[in-house]
Design a protein around this motif. Structure first.
Motif, short mmCIF file in Angstrom:
data_model
loop_
_atom_site.label_atom_id
_atom_site.label_comp_id
_atom_site.label_asym_id
_atom_site.label_seq_id
_atom_site.Cartn_x
_atom_site.Cartn_y
_atom_site.Cartn_z
N ALA A 49 0.82 -1.21 0.00
CA ALA A 49 0.00 0.00 0.00
C ALA A 49 0.86 1.26 0.00
CB ALA A 49 -0.93 0.01 1.21
N GLU A 50 2.17 1.09 0.17
CA GLU A 50 3.08 2.23 0.18
C GLU A 50 4.49 1.75 -0.13
OE1 GLU A 50 2.74 0.16 3.63
OE2 GLU A 50 1.38 1.88 3.64
N TRP A 51 5.36 2.70 -0.44
CA TRP A 51 6.77 2.39 -0.64
C TRP A 51 7.45 2.22 0.72
CZ3 TRP A 51 8.81 1.02 -5.16
CH2 TRP A 51 8.09 1.35 -6.31
N ALA A 52 8.40 1.29 0.78
CA ALA A 52 9.10 1.01 2.03
C ALA A 52 10.57 0.72 1.75
CB ALA A 52 8.46 -0.16 2.76
N ILE A 53 11.38 0.75 2.80
CA ILE A 53 12.80 0.41 2.73
C ILE A 53 13.10 -0.61 3.81
CG2 ILE A 53 15.18 1.26 2.92
CD1 ILE A 53 14.16 3.99 2.05
N SER A 54 13.84 -1.66 3.45
CA SER A 54 14.17 -2.72 4.40
C SER A 54 15.40 -3.47 3.90
CB SER A 54 13.00 -3.69 4.57
OG SER A 54 13.34 -4.75 5.46
N CYS A 66 6.88 5.19 3.24
CA CYS A 66 6.25 6.43 2.83
C CYS A 66 4.84 6.52 3.41
CB CYS A 66 6.21 6.51 1.31
SG CYS A 66 5.30 7.93 0.68
N ASN A 67 4.52 7.67 3.98
CA ASN A 67 3.22 7.85 4.64
C ASN A 67 2.15 8.35 3.67
OD1 ASN A 67 1.85 7.59 7.13
ND2 ASN A 67 1.88 9.82 7.42
N LEU A 68 2.48 8.41 2.36
CA LEU A 68 1.53 8.86 1.35
C LEU A 68 1.30 7.75 0.34
CD1 LEU A 68 2.91 12.44 0.55
CD2 LEU A 68 1.08 11.83 2.15
N ASP A 69 0.16 7.80 -0.32
CA ASP A 69 -0.18 6.85 -1.39
C ASP A 69 0.24 7.47 -2.72
OD1 ASP A 69 -1.23 4.82 -2.92
OD2 ASP A 69 -3.32 5.48 -2.72
N GLY A 122 9.53 14.41 2.60
CA GLY A 122 9.11 14.87 3.91
C GLY A 122 7.97 14.08 4.51
N ASN A 123 7.72 12.89 4.00
CA ASN A 123 6.60 12.09 4.52
C ASN A 123 7.02 10.64 4.78
OD1 ASN A 123 3.82 13.57 4.58
ND2 ASN A 123 4.87 14.34 2.74
N TRP A 124 8.27 10.47 5.20
CA TRP A 124 8.74 9.13 5.51
C TRP A 124 8.72 8.90 7.02
CZ3 TRP A 124 10.26 5.16 2.19
CH2 TRP A 124 10.18 5.48 0.84
N VAL A 125 8.28 7.69 7.39
CA VAL A 125 8.23 7.27 8.79
C VAL A 125 9.31 6.20 8.99
CG1 VAL A 125 6.85 6.15 10.58
CG2 VAL A 125 5.77 7.76 8.96
N PHE A 126 10.15 6.38 10.00
CA PHE A 126 11.25 5.45 10.25
C PHE A 126 10.98 4.62 11.50
CE2 PHE A 126 12.99 8.44 7.36
CZ PHE A 126 13.99 7.78 6.67
N SER A 127 11.36 3.36 11.40
CA SER A 127 11.24 2.47 12.55
C SER A 127 12.03 3.04 13.71
CB SER A 127 11.79 1.09 12.17
OG SER A 127 11.80 0.23 13.27
N SER A 137 10.20 15.00 8.31
CA SER A 137 9.99 15.93 7.20
C SER A 137 11.29 16.34 6.52
CB SER A 137 9.26 17.18 7.70
OG SER A 137 10.03 17.86 8.68
N ASN A 138 12.43 15.94 7.07
CA ASN A 138 13.71 16.30 6.45
C ASN A 138 14.06 15.45 5.24
OD1 ASN A 138 14.60 18.44 8.06
ND2 ASN A 138 15.44 17.08 9.61
#
Length: 523
Positions: free
Chosen positions: A197-202, A214-217, A226-231, A239-240
């Motif tokens: 449902a979103e882009w991710a990095i792992s 990514c917190n956006l669709d 500016g919309n990435w959420v990190f573990s 937002s950086n």
């Protein structure tokens, strides 16, 4: 992290906890260290390290001392746990020490004549970035148009998970109907992929875990600025973090120069790769994405550590500088603002697919600088970092040999203690292993990657990495039979003949703490 107890007594001044974390005295750095144990004399990794000091302070069991730490920058209480054992002594105590019993305010005081020389140590520091944290969540699925870009660049993540910064390229993998992008510059490959449902990095795009998402669709990862959420950030958006399509932002210079320190003046005219320039000696000036910093030092794109002679403060504000222009950058080491110049004739056509900020660049006077406007981060994070300090390689000097007759020395070992900065790695225990020179025993210090020798030079005792070629890194300024009688009278190469009064020599063994365990409140 460093509270202890460090109850496993491994060796002289070397204690470990149940997890193998060490609290030990590193003679080459004249400092107590909490971290992964190493007696390597060129670098040390630590979670805490005391300020370099020539004042060895003995603490008996059941007593404490307030030690000044370089990292973290504080005074902390360190305790030698156990029942008092006053019989524990060293062959020769270099100082008079008074130790108080163990209240919170306990401390040990030492009196010693200060050094008679002032030296700027030639040191290189290494910083270590945290391993990415990962989180697992249930996958959902949506249908979205495929992304065909060849690469995406992640830029601006600070501290924890900073090693996720870098260029993610398509190498033919796909997942959930979209390209998988790989970042291979780190020792561990990271993947940017369509999570469902979103882009991710792992570090694994198949197991339902992520280090960031990514917190956006959005169809295109570069639309997720500016919309990435990190573990590890509790769901907060960073937002950086910027994403660029196809390539990372870069400087395009004929050479880079700086006034941060003479070592890093340049010119760095050999353009090796994106944001990577080297001088004629192979020293690099480059941007290390994992640390969000410009580095002057030995080049590495290793994402867990970086060795440097100078490094800018970690910053999410990427600042473009055109040829023929300069910028004032804030450096973490040395702690100063310095001018860095992108040499050459202006080339305004050099751009990045998407500039994350608006930048104004002034032509190249001494006061020139580049200013950037960007919304600050909305999350506050303490980076989990370990710092590594590197000591200088011993300097050597050659002088003509003279010869005298002196009684042989039969001690099994001698300990050099208290040399700071340049040639600090000469500190340690020199032991007799059967070698002789000029009719006397040769003593070897083998804990460093390079064996050092204490030997009879012909008219005095000396230390060198070769006892046969007429060179020395240090020599005793007195005519003494026993090296331990040369306290405070050693001359080190590179000091212009000045005597270092701090350096102590001990017969047979180095001074040590004899504790049931070590504890501290440093962190």
């Amino acid at each position: 992290t460093c509270a202890g107890p460090f109850a496993n007594h491994i060796a002289v001044n070397h204690y470990e906890d149940t997890n193998g974390l060490a609290f030990y005295y590193h003679a080459a750095f004249s400092a107590w260290v909490c971290g992964t144990y190493t007696q390597n004399c060129s670098h040390v990794s630590y979670s805490a390290i005391t300020a370099e000091s020539s004042d060895w302070q003995y603490v008996d069991r059941g007593n404490s001392i307030n030690l000044l730490f370089d990292y973290p920058d504080k005074t902390a209480l360190v305790t030698c746990e156990g029942v008092s054992n006053p019989a524990t002594t060293t062959t020769k105590a270099p100082t008079t020490t008074t130790t108080t019993a163990n209240p919170a305010s306990a401390s040990t005081t030492t009196t010693k004549a200060p050094t008679t020389t002032t030296k700027a140590p030639t040191t290189t520091t290494t910083t270590t970035a945290a391993t990415p944290t990962t989180t697992t969540k249930a996958l959902t699925s949506t249908t979205k148009a495929s992304t065909t870009n060849a690469a995406f660049c992640v830029f601006g993540r600070l501290g924890n998970n900073g090693r996720l910064n870098g260029l993610y390229e398509s190498h033919g993998l796909s997942h959930n109907g979209k390209n998988v992008y790989e970042y291979r510059d780190c020792s561990e490959t990271m993947y940017m992929f369509w999570y469902g449902a979103e882009w991710a990095i792992s570090d694994d795009y198949t197991d339902g875990s992520y280090s960031a998402y990514c917190n956006l669709d959005v169809t295109n990862p570069s639309d997720c600025d500016g919309n990435w959420v990190f573990s590890g950030d509790g769901g907060a958006v960073d937002s950086n973090v910027q994403l660029y399509a196809d390539s990372c932002p870069q400087w395009d210079c004929d050479a880079i120069t700086s006034d941060v320190r003479s070592t890093c003046a340049g010119p760095f005219a050999n353009h090796i790769a994106v944001n990577h320039y080297e001088d004629t000696n192979g020293l690099a000036f480059y941007y290390h994405a994992a640390f969000s910093a410009w580095v002057c030092g030995t080049y590495t794109q290793n994402c867990s550590h970086v060795s440097y002679s100078a490094i800018t403060a970690e910053s999410s504000d990427w600042q473009y500088v055109d040829r023929g222009n300069s910028i004032n950058l804030l450096f973490d080491y040395p702690d100063k603002t310095a001018l860095v110049t992108c040499e050459g004739v202006s080339n305004p056509a050099t751009t990045t697919t998407k500039a994350p900020t608006t930048t104004t660049t002034t032509a190249n006077p001494a006061s020139a600088s580049t200013t950037t406007t960007k919304a600050p981060t909305t999350t506050t994070k303490a980076p989990t970092t370990t710092t590594t300090t590197t000591a200088a390689t011993p300097t050597t000097t050659t002088k003509a040999l003279t010869s005298t007759t002196k009684a042989s020395t039969t001690n099994a070992a001698f300990c050099v203690f208290g040399r700071l900065g340049n040639n600090g790695r000469l500190n340690g225990l020199y032991e007799s292993h059967g070698l002789s020179h000029n009719g006397k025993n040769v003593y070897e210090y083998r804990d460093c990657s390079e064996t050092m020798y204490m030997f009879w030079y012909g008219a005095e005792w000396a230390i060198s990495d070769d006892y046969t070629d007429g060179s020395y890194s240090a020599y005793c300024n007195l005519d003494v039979t026993n090296p331990s009688d040369c306290d405070g009278n050693w001359v080190f190469s590179g000091d212009g003949g000045a005597v270092d009064s701090n350096v102590q020599l001990y017969a047979d063994s180095c001074p040590q703490w004899d504790c049931d365990a070590i504890t501290s409140d440093v962190r």
